[in-house]
Every structure is written in structure tokens, then in C-alpha cells.
Motif scaffolding. Structure first.
Motif, PDB file in Angstrom:
ATOM      1  N   SER A  60     154.949 -25.629   2.952  1.00 22.66           N
ATOM      2  CA  SER A  60     155.644 -25.614   1.669  1.00 22.66           C
ATOM      3  C   SER A  60     154.918 -26.479   0.661  1.00 22.66           C
ATOM      4  O   SER A  60     154.447 -27.557   0.992  1.00 22.66           O
ATOM      5  CB  SER A  60     157.078 -26.146   1.857  1.00 22.66           C
ATOM      6  N   PRO A  61     154.783 -26.029  -0.615  1.00 23.88           N
ATOM      7  CA  PRO A  61     154.114 -26.824  -1.621  1.00 23.88           C
ATOM      8  C   PRO A  61     154.878 -28.109  -1.910  1.00 23.88           C
ATOM      9  O   PRO A  61     156.106 -28.125  -1.865  1.00 23.88           O
ATOM     10  CB  PRO A  61     154.126 -25.913  -2.866  1.00 23.88           C
ATOM     11  N   GLU A  62     154.124 -29.178  -2.220  1.00 19.24           N
ATOM     12  CA  GLU A  62     154.758 -30.440  -2.565  1.00 19.24           C
ATOM     13  C   GLU A  62     155.496 -30.303  -3.895  1.00 19.24           C
ATOM     14  O   GLU A  62     155.075 -29.560  -4.773  1.00 19.24           O
ATOM     15  CB  GLU A  62     153.704 -31.548  -2.663  1.00 19.24           C
ATOM     16  N   ALA A  63     156.584 -31.029  -4.040  1.00 17.05           N
ATOM     17  CA  ALA A  63     157.367 -30.965  -5.278  1.00 17.05           C
ATOM     18  C   ALA A  63     157.717 -32.363  -5.735  1.00 17.05           C
ATOM     19  O   ALA A  63     157.912 -33.275  -4.935  1.00 17.05           O
ATOM     20  CB  ALA A  63     158.650 -30.148  -5.044  1.00 17.05           C
ATOM     21  N   LEU A  64     157.788 -32.535  -7.052  1.00 14.11           N
ATOM     22  CA  LEU A  64     158.197 -33.802  -7.631  1.00 14.11           C
ATOM     23  C   LEU A  64     159.712 -33.933  -7.562  1.00 14.11           C
ATOM     24  O   LEU A  64     160.426 -32.947  -7.407  1.00 14.11           O
ATOM     25  CB  LEU A  64     157.766 -33.870  -9.094  1.00 14.11           C
ATOM     26  N   SER A  65     160.185 -35.154  -7.715  1.00 10.53           N
ATOM     27  CA  SER A  65     161.627 -35.343  -7.861  1.00 10.53           C
ATOM     28  C   SER A  65     162.036 -34.811  -9.230  1.00 10.53           C
ATOM     29  O   SER A  65     161.195 -34.644 -10.117  1.00 10.53           O
ATOM     30  CB  SER A  65     161.973 -36.833  -7.764  1.00 10.53           C
ATOM     31  N   ALA A  66     163.319 -34.522  -9.422  1.00 14.08           N
ATOM     32  CA  ALA A  66     163.798 -33.980 -10.695  1.00 14.08           C
ATOM     33  C   ALA A  66     163.490 -34.927 -11.850  1.00 14.08           C
ATOM     34  O   ALA A  66     163.043 -34.505 -12.924  1.00 14.08           O
ATOM     35  CB  ALA A  66     165.307 -33.725 -10.609  1.00 14.08           C
ATOM     36  N   PHE A  67     163.701 -36.220 -11.641  1.00 14.88           N
ATOM     37  CA  PHE A  67     163.470 -37.194 -12.706  1.00 14.88           C
ATOM     38  C   PHE A  67     161.989 -37.287 -13.065  1.00 14.88           C
ATOM     39  O   PHE A  67     161.617 -37.306 -14.237  1.00 14.88           O
ATOM     40  CB  PHE A  67     163.980 -38.578 -12.278  1.00 14.88           C
ATOM     41  N   SER A  68     161.122 -37.318 -12.045  1.00 14.36           N
ATOM     42  CA  SER A  68     159.683 -37.397 -12.288  1.00 14.36           C
ATOM     43  C   SER A  68     159.179 -36.152 -13.016  1.00 14.36           C
ATOM     44  O   SER A  68     158.370 -36.245 -13.951  1.00 14.36           O
ATOM     45  CB  SER A  68     158.925 -37.549 -10.963  1.00 14.36           C
ATOM     46  N   ALA A  69     159.658 -34.972 -12.596  1.00 15.90           N
ATOM     47  CA  ALA A  69     159.255 -33.729 -13.242  1.00 15.90           C
ATOM     48  C   ALA A  69     159.711 -33.705 -14.697  1.00 15.90           C
ATOM     49  O   ALA A  69     158.984 -33.234 -15.586  1.00 15.90           O
ATOM     50  CB  ALA A  69     159.838 -32.531 -12.482  1.00 15.90           C
TER      51      ALA A  69
END
Length: 323
Positions: free
Chosen positions: A200-209
């Protein structure tokens, strides 16, 4: 690369993010666009600031007209972002495969983003033009998509194509800044990331994004705003004229890049090219940050659904071969 799962996943999550952000912020977008489209000054000025547009809608009991053209804008946003994110992700993966690099530099990122943006603009231009005309129409007098497109010629459906192609540098700058910042934040995670096809691709946290999306879009908007103002002027439903102007020659001239530039310069001077910049930054930064936040949070879910869909299709294909 017959079926690029990660590109489809990126495109789908990006398109859904665009749909959410467009719907939530559409009244602000309408006010901003109507304010930008006006090129009158002094005592002839209809809107002194963006709040005047909102007050006009309230005072004339046309608040729902702030949503005029929402369906067209959502359709344009969904298709546009799907095409853009698919092309961007696809070309990036192709670059990694051909170059053998594990990271992408700023120059290559800009070229890839610009290529994806240019293709996207050409495909979705008629919807973009129709949406702008609906938003800049008088409150309560906006026409439907079919009527808006049928009333003009094919050439008019591509009003502003040249400057829109120029503005492909905007998302190029935005996503390049976003990706570079994201790569730095996820560097440690990316080093530990497995190379298997189902990873699975890495994802940022909602706040960081949200923060990275806001910063990247702010940078892109400030650098390209004069061109954005010209594009809105070109695509507006009708030209706001001074009392001593004649409509037909001004209307024809305004549909060209040079005509839009001259119209803004003549009426408002140098600062006119930055009229509505604060509103543009507010809307685009919130929209981009919201889009990228939603995209990052649903990327994993979309990835899992795509894997399940591929497995389902493969199982059915095997069954058909065995029967």
C-alpha cells in the motif's frame, strides 16, 4: 503496465477529493469569480470586495444562485482531477521504471506535472468555460450546461485555452512543492516500504496533508495570479462596461489574451492584475488543502478496493476460460 493499479487508485482518490472540496467551497468560488470578472473602476465599480457579491445574493434573495453551475463544476472537477492524477501518477511510475531512480527531482517533476496538466486542460476546457459563464451570469439567470454550450461556437467553448495551457504551470508548481515536502516527511517510511506489487502507498496524516496542500497551493497561486485573472476575464459570461464603451468591439477583444491584458491595464492599472488575490488564495488554498487531505485519507481504502476489484475480475476470467 497494461493495468496501472496505483495510477487508477491515485486518480480515483484525487477525483473524489476534488468533488468534496468543490462542493463545500462553491459559494466562495462563485463570489470570487464574479468579483474577478469585473473590470470596472471608480464610481462604475459594482463590487468593491468579495463580500459585496455575497451581500447582493442575500439582498436580492438569490442565495441559492451562489450554487449556479455547481453540477457542471463538479463534473469538470471530477473528470479533470481524475485525468490529472492518473497522468501524473502514470508518468511518474514510468519515469521510475525507465530511469531506475527511486526519487524524482524537481525538474523532472515539473515536466511530468505540466504534461499531465496540458492533456487535462484540452479535454476538459469546454466544461471549464461553461462553468465560468454560469458563475459570472446574473444571479438567477444562469443557463444549463447544454444550453450554455449550444449557444456558442466550438471555438468559444475553448475560450481561454491558450492561457489555460500556460496555467498548467500552476498545478505543476503546486504538486511539485507538495511532493517534495511529502517525500521529506515520509523519507524514513519510504526507506522501510516494501517493493511488492501489493504494498500500500504511504499516506500523510490528515493534518500534515492539509498543511502541505495549503503551503504548496499558496506558492503556486501567488506566482501565477495575473494569468488567472486574465483567464476569468476571457471566460466571463458578459463584459462589464464603462458608460462610454461600445459592447461588440470590447467583447471580441476581451476574448483574447492580449485583449484581456489591455482591458485590465486600461481600467485598473498594474494592481488590477492582482485584484481578488486574497480571495483567490483563500479559496484555492482551502480547496487544494481539502482535496489533498481527502485524497491522502482515502488512498489506502481506494487501493484495497482496486485490489479486490482486480482479484474479482481475474477470478471471473479464470471461470470463463474453464467453462
Amino acid at each position: 503496465m497494461a493495468f496501472d493499479l496505483e495510477s487508477v487508485s491515485e486518480a480515483t482518490s484525487g477525483a473524489i477529493g476534488a468533488l468534496v472540496s468543490t462542493t463545500v467551497l462553491y459559494p466562495l468560488d462563485t463570489c470570487k469569480t464574479k468579483y474577478q470578472a469585473e473590470t470596472r473602476t471608480g464610481r462604475h465599480q459594482k463590487y468593491r470586495n468579495i463580500s459585496d457579491v455575497l451581500w447582493q445574493a442575500i439582498s436580492t434573495r438569490q442565495v441559492l444562485s451562489l450554487y449556479q453551475g455547481l453540477g457542471t463544476k463538479n463534473l469538470q472537477s471530477f473528470i479533470s482531477q481524475f485525468i490529472y492524477f492518473y497522468g501524473y501518477s502514470f508518468f511518474k511510475r514510468l519515469y521510475f521504471q525507465k530511469s531506475g531512480n527511486k526519487t524524482i527531482g524537481t525538474k523532472a517533476n515539473l515536466i511530468i506535472a505540466a504534461a499531465a496538466g496540458a492533456f487535462n486542460v484540452v479535454v476538459t476546457m469546454p466544461l471549464d468555460t461553461a462553468s465560468s459563464k454560469m458563475q459570472t451570469s446574473e444571479f438567477g439567470k444562469s443557463k444549463g450546461l447544454r444550453k450554455t454550450l449550444s449557444e456558442g461556437t466550438l471555438g468559444e467553448a475553448f475560450d481561454g485555452l491558450g492561457i489555460s495551457l500556460l496555467l498548467t504551470i500552476n498545478p505543476s508548481i503546486q504538486y511539485t512543492v507538495f511532493d517534495q515536502l511529502k517525500q521529506r516527511m515520509l523519507k524514513s517510511k519510504q526507506n522501510a516500504r516494501t517493493n511488492g506489487p501489493s504494498s500500500s502507498p504511504e499516506a500523510l496524516s490528515a493534518f500534515s496533508a492539509f498543511i502541505l496542500g495549503a503551503v504548496s497551493k499558496c506558492v503556486a497561486t501567488c506566482l501565477t495570479y495575473p494569468a488567472i485573472r486574465c483567464k476569468v476575464t476571457i471566460q466571463a459570461a458578459e463584459l462589464e462596461l464603462e458608460e462610454d464603451d461600445t459592447k461588440e468591439p470590447q467583447e471580441k477583444a476581451r476574448r483574447t489574451i492580449s485583449g484581456a491584458l489591455y482591458s485590465i491595464w486600461k481600467r485598473e492599472g498594474l494592481l488590477g492584475f492582482f485584484k481578488g488575490l486574497q480571495a483567490q488564495i483563500l479559496k484555492t488554498v482551502l480547496s487544494s488543502a481539502l482535496l489533498l487531505m481527502v485524497k491522502e485519507k482515502i488512498t489506502r481504502t481506494t487501493w484495497v478496493l482496486m485490489l479486490a476489484l482486480r482479484k474479482y475480475l481475474l477470478v471471473n476470467q479464470i471461470r470463463l476460460k474453464n467453462t
